[in-house]
Design a protein around this motif. Structure first.
Motif, mmCIF file in Angstrom:
data_model
loop_
_atom_site.group_PDB
_atom_site.id
_atom_site.type_symbol
_atom_site.label_atom_id
_atom_site.label_comp_id
_atom_site.label_asym_id
_atom_site.label_seq_id
_atom_site.Cartn_x
_atom_site.Cartn_y
_atom_site.Cartn_z
ATOM 1 N N UNK A 105 27.944 35.288 27.461
ATOM 2 C CA UNK A 105 28.218 36.357 26.510
ATOM 3 C C UNK A 105 29.105 37.420 27.156
ATOM 4 N N UNK A 106 30.067 37.886 26.389
ATOM 5 C CA UNK A 106 30.955 38.934 26.869
ATOM 6 C C UNK A 106 30.175 40.151 27.356
ATOM 7 N N UNK A 107 29.192 40.561 26.582
ATOM 8 C CA UNK A 107 28.508 41.826 26.851
ATOM 9 C C UNK A 107 27.681 41.800 28.129
ATOM 10 N N UNK A 108 27.375 40.611 28.647
ATOM 11 C CA UNK A 108 26.613 40.521 29.890
ATOM 12 C C UNK A 108 27.520 40.604 31.115
ATOM 13 N N UNK A 109 28.828 40.480 30.913
ATOM 14 C CA UNK A 109 29.763 40.536 32.042
ATOM 15 C C UNK A 109 30.662 41.760 32.003
ATOM 16 N N UNK A 110 30.983 42.220 30.815
ATOM 17 C CA UNK A 110 32.008 43.249 30.628
ATOM 18 C C UNK A 110 31.350 44.575 30.263
ATOM 19 N N UNK A 111 31.891 45.668 30.767
ATOM 20 C CA UNK A 111 31.323 46.991 30.500
ATOM 21 C C UNK A 111 31.438 47.344 29.020
ATOM 22 N N UNK A 112 30.593 48.262 28.586
ATOM 23 C CA UNK A 112 30.622 48.689 27.182
ATOM 24 C C UNK A 112 31.954 49.345 26.836
ATOM 25 N N UNK A 113 32.542 50.045 27.800
ATOM 26 C CA UNK A 113 33.844 50.677 27.559
ATOM 27 C C UNK A 113 34.925 49.634 27.314
ATOM 28 N N UNK A 114 34.944 48.594 28.148
ATOM 29 C CA UNK A 114 35.945 47.541 27.971
ATOM 30 C C UNK A 114 35.691 46.748 26.691
ATOM 31 N N UNK B 204 45.101 41.626 29.066
ATOM 32 C CA UNK B 204 46.304 41.957 29.830
ATOM 33 C C UNK B 204 46.938 43.246 29.313
ATOM 34 N N UNK B 205 47.023 43.387 28.002
ATOM 35 C CA UNK B 205 47.630 44.589 27.419
ATOM 36 C C UNK B 205 46.794 45.833 27.720
ATOM 37 N N UNK B 206 45.473 45.703 27.659
ATOM 38 C CA UNK B 206 44.592 46.844 27.934
ATOM 39 C C UNK B 206 44.714 47.281 29.392
ATOM 40 N N UNK B 207 44.656 46.325 30.304
ATOM 41 C CA UNK B 207 44.734 46.639 31.734
ATOM 42 C C UNK B 207 46.079 47.273 32.083
ATOM 43 N N UNK B 208 47.156 46.708 31.572
ATOM 44 C CA UNK B 208 48.486 47.244 31.881
ATOM 45 C C UNK B 208 48.651 48.644 31.304
ATOM 46 N N UNK B 209 48.231 48.843 30.066
ATOM 47 C CA UNK B 209 48.414 50.157 29.433
ATOM 48 C C UNK B 209 47.567 51.234 30.108
ATOM 49 N N UNK B 210 46.379 50.870 30.605
ATOM 50 C CA UNK B 210 45.490 51.859 31.221
ATOM 51 C C UNK B 210 45.844 52.164 32.669
ATOM 52 N N UNK B 211 46.286 51.151 33.418
ATOM 53 C CA UNK B 211 46.392 51.327 34.867
ATOM 54 C C UNK B 211 47.777 51.040 35.457
ATOM 55 N N UNK B 212 48.643 50.360 34.714
ATOM 56 C CA UNK B 212 49.922 49.955 35.301
ATOM 57 C C UNK B 212 51.101 50.268 34.381
ATOM 58 N N UNK B 213 50.965 51.278 33.559
ATOM 59 C CA UNK B 213 51.996 51.568 32.556
ATOM 60 C C UNK B 213 53.325 51.978 33.180
ATOM 61 N N UNK C 63 31.675 39.504 40.730
ATOM 62 C CA UNK C 63 32.349 40.570 39.985
ATOM 63 C C UNK C 63 33.711 40.100 39.485
ATOM 64 N N UNK C 64 34.303 39.149 40.200
ATOM 65 C CA UNK C 64 35.618 38.640 39.823
ATOM 66 C C UNK C 64 35.551 37.648 38.667
ATOM 67 N N UNK C 65 34.340 37.315 38.208
ATOM 68 C CA UNK C 65 34.228 36.498 37.001
ATOM 69 C C UNK C 65 34.142 37.368 35.751
ATOM 70 N N UNK C 66 34.195 38.672 35.935
ATOM 71 C CA UNK C 66 34.432 39.588 34.817
ATOM 72 C C UNK C 66 35.931 39.542 34.543
ATOM 73 N N UNK C 67 36.356 39.092 33.369
ATOM 74 C CA UNK C 67 37.800 38.916 33.141
ATOM 75 C C UNK C 67 38.613 40.190 33.293
ATOM 76 N N UNK C 68 38.015 41.346 33.009
ATOM 77 C CA UNK C 68 38.738 42.604 33.194
ATOM 78 C C UNK C 68 38.958 42.897 34.677
ATOM 79 N N UNK C 69 37.960 42.632 35.491
ATOM 80 C CA UNK C 69 38.080 42.869 36.932
ATOM 81 C C UNK C 69 39.133 41.942 37.530
#
Length: 344
Positions: free
Chosen positions: A152-161, A206-215, A272-278
């Motif tokens: 499940x997404x919610x067990x790996x990914x933060x509520x913010x993400x 990819x779009x979320x990560x780039x826009x938040x941290x690598x714009x 932690x690296x199996x969290x797709x956002x991380x």
């Protein structure tokens, strides 16, 4: 890596439970790299290596992962002793006898034995293939038994993400269509129950990560998507040779976090690296680093090859099937992007 292996061989004969005592100073040394508890505590206190609570429990130095962690940290500190870049001989002899005895005859035999042992490791290495990603090495993270195996997404990914995902229009449409509900969004799985991302989900991350941290870094989200497709086939746990969505191993991620200042996400455990956002975050960070490797602006072809095989193993004159595959996948993502933009 060879330095760590050779020193472990010399210090303890690779025995995790080894313990030594300096007769002159009564300094106790422990474990596979014979790290002194006082030195480990100093590294935690002064050098900010906080992964293991050695001050609370010095006996954890008997654990090989922990001992190598502090041994490597001490070697790294010695390599820049007094703010100067030090030679390999300086580092090795200082590890044996301290910085004041680097040029003393008492540490010379240790240096000579080290060279012999290191040569043995180098001769073995010629039979091994290159690692998927080459970067300054660091000890592998311990495994957390409670993380990394949920579907499940919610067990790996933060509520913010997760909120960012729900706010992404294309993801929202896809999840509503598949009848997902907030708080219990399922990953897609293949026949072997291996979770993977849809292309819509991958593009959104990819779009979320780039826009938040690598714009400001000029990173194209579609390049990250194509890399993920080539490296992991979008499987969030990675494959047999690499970890996670972007194939970033723990040593590379920890180096990016510790030395390069990419700290939006923590990497305490390899899972932690199996969290797709991380994984996407550190994949993008590594891509950004490679894009300016050795102070030069690099081509996409160089970046791709360096990402796959390491920047020292790039041979642009050779035809690479993976590069051709990457170009095809990238073109497909670009076409999809244009269609979506046109539809909007």
């Amino acid at each position: 890596m060879e330095m760590i292996c050779a020193i472990a061989e010399l210090e303890s004969n690779r025995q995790p439970l080894a313990m030594g005592c300096d007769k002159k100073t009564n300094l106790i040394t422990i474990g596979i790299m014979q790290v002194a508890p006082k030195v480990a505590e100093w590294i935690v206190r002064e050098e900010d290596y906080l992964l293991f609570p050695v001050e609370e429990d010095p006996d954890i130095l008997y654990k090989p992962f922990v001992n190598v962690y502090f041994g490597a940290a001490y070697l790294r500190w010695l390599s820049n002793f007094d703010g100067k870049i030090r030679t390999e001989e300086f580092v090795v002899r200082a590890y044996s006898g301290g910085t004041k005895k680097v040029n003393h005859k008492s540490t010379l035999p240790y240096w000579k034995r080290y060279l012999q042992v290191k040569e043995c490791y180098l001769s073995r290495k010629q039979f091994d293939g290159p690692s998927p990603i080459e970067a300054p090495t660091f000890p592998t993270s311990p495994v957390s038994p409670s993380k990394g195996f949920d579907l499940y997404w919610d067990s790996r990914v933060s509520s913010e993400d997760m909120e960012h995902m729900w706010n992404h229009l294309d993801v929202f449409k896809e999840w509503i269509k598949s009848k997902e509900i907030r708080g219990k969004v399922r990953f897609s799985c293949n026949k072997e129950k291996k979770p993977y991302l849809s292309r819509v989900e991958l593009r959104a991350i990819a779009e979320i990560i780039v826009s938040k941290y690598f714009s400001t870094r000029g990173i194209n989200p579609t390049v990250l998507c194509a890399l993920a497709d080539v490296v992991s086939m979008r499987f969030i746990d990675g494959n047999e040779t690499s970890t996670g969505l972007m194939g970033i191993d723990y040593s590379t991620a920890f180096w990016l976090y510790k030395e390069m200042g990419y700290r939006a996400y923590r990497v305490d455990y390899i899972e932690d690296l199996t969290n797709p956002f991380v994984s996407m975050y550190f994949g993008a960070a590594y891509l950004a680093w490679l894009s300016e490797y050795e102070g030069r602006e690099r081509s996409l072809q160089f970046i791709f090859h360096a990402y796959i095989s390491g920047p020292k193993n790039v041979h642009l004159e050779e035809t690479c099937p993976k590069w051709l595959k990457f170009e095809q996948i990238l073109a497909r993502y670009e076409r999809t992007k244009r269609k979506i933009e046109f539809a909007r």
